[in-house]
Design a protein around this motif. Structure first.
Motif, PDB file in Angstrom:
ATOM      1  N   SER A 291       0.823  -1.206   0.000  1.00 52.12           N
ATOM      2  CA  SER A 291       0.000   0.000   0.000  1.00 52.12           C
ATOM      3  C   SER A 291       0.860   1.259   0.000  1.00 52.12           C
ATOM      4  O   SER A 291       0.523   2.254  -0.658  1.00 52.12           O
ATOM      5  N   ILE A 292       1.993   1.221   0.708  1.00 53.73           N
ATOM      6  CA  ILE A 292       2.897   2.379   0.741  1.00 53.73           C
ATOM      7  C   ILE A 292       3.537   2.602  -0.627  1.00 53.73           C
ATOM      8  O   ILE A 292       3.646   3.741  -1.098  1.00 53.73           O
ATOM      9  N   LEU A 293       3.956   1.522  -1.271  1.00 58.69           N
ATOM     10  CA  LEU A 293       4.545   1.641  -2.602  1.00 58.69           C
ATOM     11  C   LEU A 293       3.555   2.230  -3.602  1.00 58.69           C
ATOM     12  O   LEU A 293       3.927   3.013  -4.481  1.00 58.69           O
ATOM     13  N   HIS A 294       2.286   1.858  -3.447  1.00 54.05           N
ATOM     14  CA  HIS A 294       1.238   2.404  -4.319  1.00 54.05           C
ATOM     15  C   HIS A 294       1.101   3.914  -4.100  1.00 54.05           C
ATOM     16  O   HIS A 294       1.010   4.684  -5.065  1.00 54.05           O
ATOM     17  N   GLU A 295       1.107   4.333  -2.845  1.00 55.91           N
ATOM     18  CA  GLU A 295       0.995   5.763  -2.539  1.00 55.91           C
ATOM     19  C   GLU A 295       2.201   6.539  -3.058  1.00 55.91           C
ATOM     20  O   GLU A 295       2.066   7.642  -3.599  1.00 55.91           O
ATOM     21  N   LEU A 296       3.394   5.956  -2.915  1.00 59.88           N
ATOM     22  CA  LEU A 296       4.604   6.633  -3.381  1.00 59.88           C
ATOM     23  C   LEU A 296       4.626   6.765  -4.908  1.00 59.88           C
ATOM     24  O   LEU A 296       5.146   7.747  -5.449  1.00 59.88           O
ATOM     25  N   SER A 297       4.047   5.780  -5.597  1.00 57.83           N
ATOM     26  CA  SER A 297       3.976   5.879  -7.058  1.00 57.83           C
ATOM     27  C   SER A 297       3.071   7.038  -7.471  1.00 57.83           C
ATOM     28  O   SER A 297       3.340   7.722  -8.463  1.00 57.83           O
ATOM     29  N   ILE A 298       2.002   7.282  -6.696  1.00 57.25           N
ATOM     30  CA  ILE A 298       1.114   8.419  -6.957  1.00 57.25           C
ATOM     31  C   ILE A 298       1.849   9.730  -6.691  1.00 57.25           C
ATOM     32  O   ILE A 298       1.774  10.676  -7.475  1.00 57.25           O
ATOM     33  N   LEU A 299       2.583   9.771  -5.576  1.00 57.86           N
ATOM     34  CA  LEU A 299       3.305  10.990  -5.206  1.00 57.86           C
ATOM     35  C   LEU A 299       4.419  11.307  -6.205  1.00 57.86           C
ATOM     36  O   LEU A 299       4.711  12.476  -6.470  1.00 57.86           O
ATOM     37  N   LYS A 300       5.050  10.275  -6.754  1.00 58.61           N
ATOM     38  CA  LYS A 300       6.118  10.507  -7.740  1.00 58.61           C
ATOM     39  C   LYS A 300       5.559  11.163  -8.997  1.00 58.61           C
ATOM     40  O   LYS A 300       6.196  12.016  -9.626  1.00 58.61           O
ATOM     41  N   GLU A 301       4.342  10.763  -9.363  1.00 55.74           N
ATOM     42  CA  GLU A 301       3.735  11.272 -10.589  1.00 55.74           C
ATOM     43  C   GLU A 301       3.072  12.632 -10.397  1.00 55.74           C
ATOM     44  O   GLU A 301       3.174  13.515 -11.240  1.00 55.74           O
ATOM     45  N   PHE A 302       2.390  12.799  -9.250  1.00 53.69           N
ATOM     46  CA  PHE A 302       1.555  13.992  -9.075  1.00 53.69           C
ATOM     47  C   PHE A 302       1.942  14.863  -7.877  1.00 53.69           C
ATOM     48  O   PHE A 302       1.338  15.905  -7.654  1.00 53.69           O
ATOM     49  N   GLY A 303       2.932  14.421  -7.092  1.00 53.04           N
ATOM     50  CA  GLY A 303       3.297  15.167  -5.887  1.00 53.04           C
ATOM     51  C   GLY A 303       4.033  16.460  -6.194  1.00 53.04           C
ATOM     52  O   GLY A 303       4.540  16.686  -7.294  1.00 53.04           O
ATOM     53  N   SER A 304       4.098  17.320  -5.179  1.00 54.28           N
ATOM     54  CA  SER A 304       4.787  18.606  -5.317  1.00 54.28           C
ATOM     55  C   SER A 304       6.296  18.399  -5.399  1.00 54.28           C
ATOM     56  O   SER A 304       6.821  17.314  -5.112  1.00 54.28           O
ATOM     57  N   GLU A 305       7.002  19.450  -5.777  1.00 52.90           N
ATOM     58  CA  GLU A 305       8.460  19.383  -5.865  1.00 52.90           C
ATOM     59  C   GLU A 305       9.069  19.091  -4.495  1.00 52.90           C
ATOM     60  O   GLU A 305      10.051  18.358  -4.377  1.00 52.90           O
ATOM     61  N   GLN A 306       8.452  19.633  -3.447  1.00 52.18           N
ATOM     62  CA  GLN A 306       8.940  19.417  -2.079  1.00 52.18           C
ATOM     63  C   GLN A 306       8.845  17.941  -1.695  1.00 52.18           C
ATOM     64  O   GLN A 306       9.748  17.387  -1.060  1.00 52.18           O
ATOM     65  N   ILE A 307       7.748  17.294  -2.083  1.00 51.84           N
ATOM     66  CA  ILE A 307       7.572  15.871  -1.800  1.00 51.84           C
ATOM     67  C   ILE A 307       8.593  15.047  -2.577  1.00 51.84           C
ATOM     68  O   ILE A 307       9.225  14.133  -2.029  1.00 51.84           O
ATOM     69  N   ARG A 308       8.781  15.381  -3.851  1.00 50.94           N
ATOM     70  CA  ARG A 308       9.725  14.613  -4.681  1.00 50.94           C
ATOM     71  C   ARG A 308      11.161  14.769  -4.181  1.00 50.94           C
ATOM     72  O   ARG A 308      11.958  13.836  -4.217  1.00 50.94           O
ATOM     73  N   ASP A 309      11.494  15.943  -3.667  1.00 56.56           N
ATOM     74  CA  ASP A 309      12.846  16.170  -3.150  1.00 56.56           C
ATOM     75  C   ASP A 309      13.131  15.339  -1.901  1.00 56.56           C
ATOM     76  O   ASP A 309      14.273  14.921  -1.668  1.00 56.56           O
ATOM     77  N   ASN A 310      12.090  15.107  -1.071  1.00 54.49           N
ATOM     78  CA  ASN A 310      12.292  14.446   0.219  1.00 54.49           C
ATOM     79  C   ASN A 310      12.038  12.947   0.195  1.00 54.49           C
ATOM     80  O   ASN A 310      12.581  12.217   1.037  1.00 54.49           O
ATOM     81  N   PHE A 311      11.216  12.460  -0.732  1.00 49.32           N
ATOM     82  CA  PHE A 311      10.882  11.038  -0.744  1.00 49.32           C
ATOM     83  C   PHE A 311      11.359  10.306  -1.996  1.00 49.32           C
ATOM     84  O   PHE A 311      11.045   9.131  -2.185  1.00 49.32           O
ATOM     85  N   PHE A 312      12.106  10.995  -2.850  1.00 53.47           N
ATOM     86  CA  PHE A 312      12.655  10.362  -4.049  1.00 53.47           C
ATOM     87  C   PHE A 312      14.095  10.844  -4.237  1.00 53.47           C
ATOM     88  O   PHE A 312      14.439  11.462  -5.229  1.00 53.47           O
ATOM     89  N   SER A 313      14.913  10.543  -3.225  1.00 50.88           N
ATOM     90  CA  SER A 313      16.284  11.074  -3.180  1.00 50.88           C
ATOM     91  C   SER A 313      17.278  10.230  -3.967  1.00 50.88           C
ATOM     92  O   SER A 313      18.407  10.649  -4.199  1.00 50.88           O
ATOM     93  N   PHE A 314      16.876   9.026  -4.364  1.00 50.45           N
ATOM     94  CA  PHE A 314      17.791   8.138  -5.099  1.00 50.45           C
ATOM     95  C   PHE A 314      17.864   8.583  -6.564  1.00 50.45           C
ATOM     96  O   PHE A 314      16.839   8.651  -7.247  1.00 50.45           O
TER      97      PHE A 314
END
Length: 425
Positions: A291-314
């Motif tokens: 369920s967390i991976l599903h939410e993160l896939s949504i955030l990667k596509e539609f999340g704000s720049e702040q979210i992408r900077d903090n949860f997609f650091s790789f």
């Protein structure tokens, strides 16, 4: 599983609070789904009478017990602490919590306290006085503790000036059984319980306990193994907990087998409320990770720049292009934020994620470096802002997906008028 359970939100919140947020409201609903509609009210009463101990409570009880046994430690005194049970079981878990107490962390005490997995490894010194502490979280029937004492401690008991048992809670029968073995059994009086369906128990009342016992026994027979007596009679000795313990006690990290099986079993599709076995916990962790991976896939596509900077650091480089992705630390920090906001305790979060407590502390430190957690391991204003931002994004996307799918499956009336008929326009 159908979740057509008649229960109001207030009752559900009260139950979740009663269980110290160790299990979520959704998990409570899933557990209630094991029962027939006519049995749900009885099931609610049963878990309303449960006692659950959190990490903080466990550490406090352990600290108080050791302080009472050793108000002052002499220069020549040495303390041997030995957990009962194999590595990974409740004994070693409770040892970890002991190491987090202020008693153990005091440098003077730490130097005189030795944690040993086996009493065979004690290195006795001349002119030293030794006190032995056996450590476990729960006294059920007392059988396991008694067997351990007689096998491992009885032959060497004269090497100690005192032998104590320290635990968090226990059943009255088990407490009485092991008390003669020790200098003292150190468990708070309020944490010693009678059997849930004893006629003098205060759980369900003198006149009403029979219907609760009948319900628990009915399902307990299906969730435990039968035994055959010498006369050939089939018995279900563990249907109400190991050796008929009838316990209603659980811990943030799991339930003893003395507790009613309807609370912890997953046999034959039964959904556990507070699991006991590592297999159950792994299954819960696996579903949560999905369920967390599903939410993160949504955030990667539609999340704000702040979210992408903090949860997609790789970062991944392919030629001149660079892609961002979620790594293990990002995943864990996001999960901890989400679960802590839901009210889960650190140990419950570890259970949900399938990680060790030391891993949890490491992820908290990483989150602290990013300004997400403060010195008390709580969300900072920035961390809270990230959480609210992510929550809004996911809710918005879920609603959008719902309405899109809803529109796709509607039957539409289409009027088709041909542009030509019999070759003529």
């Amino acid at each position: 599983m159908s979740l057509n359970i008649e229960i109001d939100n207030t009752t559900l919140d009260i139950l979740s609070t009663r269980l110290k947020k160790v299990t979520s409201p959704l998990d409570i609903l899933k557990w209630l789904g094991n029962f027939k509609p006519s049995e749900v009210e009885l099931a609610i009463d049963i878990i309303s009478n449960m006692t659950v101990y959190t990490t903080n409570e466990i550490e406090e009880i352990l600290n108080d017990s050791f302080q009472s046994i050793f108000p002052n430690i002499s220069k020549n005194e040495r303390i041997i602490v030995n957990p009962i049970g194999d590595f990974g079981k409740s004994g070693s878990m409770i040892t970890y919590f002991f190491q987090k107490t202020s008693f153990y962390k005091t440098r003077k005490n730490q130097g005189k306290t030795k944690l040993l997995a086996s009493v065979d490894k004690i290195d006795y010194k001349l002119n030293k006085e030794y006190t032995l502490i056996l450590l476990d979280d729960f006294i059920g029937s007392g059988n396991t503790i008694e067997e351990y004492f007689l096998k491992h401690i009885e032959p060497i008991k004269n090497n100690f000036k005192g032998i104590h048992f320290v635990g968090i809670a226990g059943m009255q029968d088990g407490f009485r059984r092991i008390s003669p073995l020790f200098t003292k059994v150190n468990i708070p009086k309020s944490n010693i319980f009678k059997k849930a369906f004893s006629n003098d128990s205060s759980f369900f009342g003198y006149r009403n306990y029979a219907k609760y016992r009948e319900l628990c026994y009915l399902y307990g027979k299906k969730l435990t193994k039968e035994t055959v007596s010498k006369t050939g009679k089939i018995k279900f000795n563990d249907a109400l907990g190991y050796e008929n313990s009838q316990s209603l006690v659980s811990f943030g990290y799991g339930s003893p087998n003395n507790t009613l099986p309807i609370i912890w079993s997953n046999y034959d599709g039964w959904y556990p409320l507070i699991p006991r076995n590592s297999v159950d916990k792994m299954s819960i962790a696996k579903n949560f990770r999905k369920s967390i991976l599903h939410e993160l896939s949504i955030l990667k596509e539609f999340g704000s720049e702040q979210i992408r900077d903090n949860f997609f650091s790789f970062k991944i480089k392919k030629g001149k292009r660079e892609f961002s992705s979620v790594d293990k630390i990002d995943f864990s920090i996001y999960s901890i934020i989400k679960l802590s906001r839901t009210g889960f305790t650190p140990v419950s979060i570890c259970q949900k994620l399938g990680i060790f407590y030391t891993d949890y502390e490491n992820y908290i430190n990483k989150g602290r470096e990013r300004g997400i957690f403060d010195g008390k391991d709580e969300l900072t204003l920035f961390g809270l802002e990230l959480y609210q931002d992510a929550k809004k994004c996911i809710n918005k996307c879920k609603k959008s997906i719902f309405y899109e799918n809803d529109e796709q499956f509607k039957i539409k009336n289409i009027n088709y008028t041909p542009s030509k008929f019999n070759g003529k326009s």
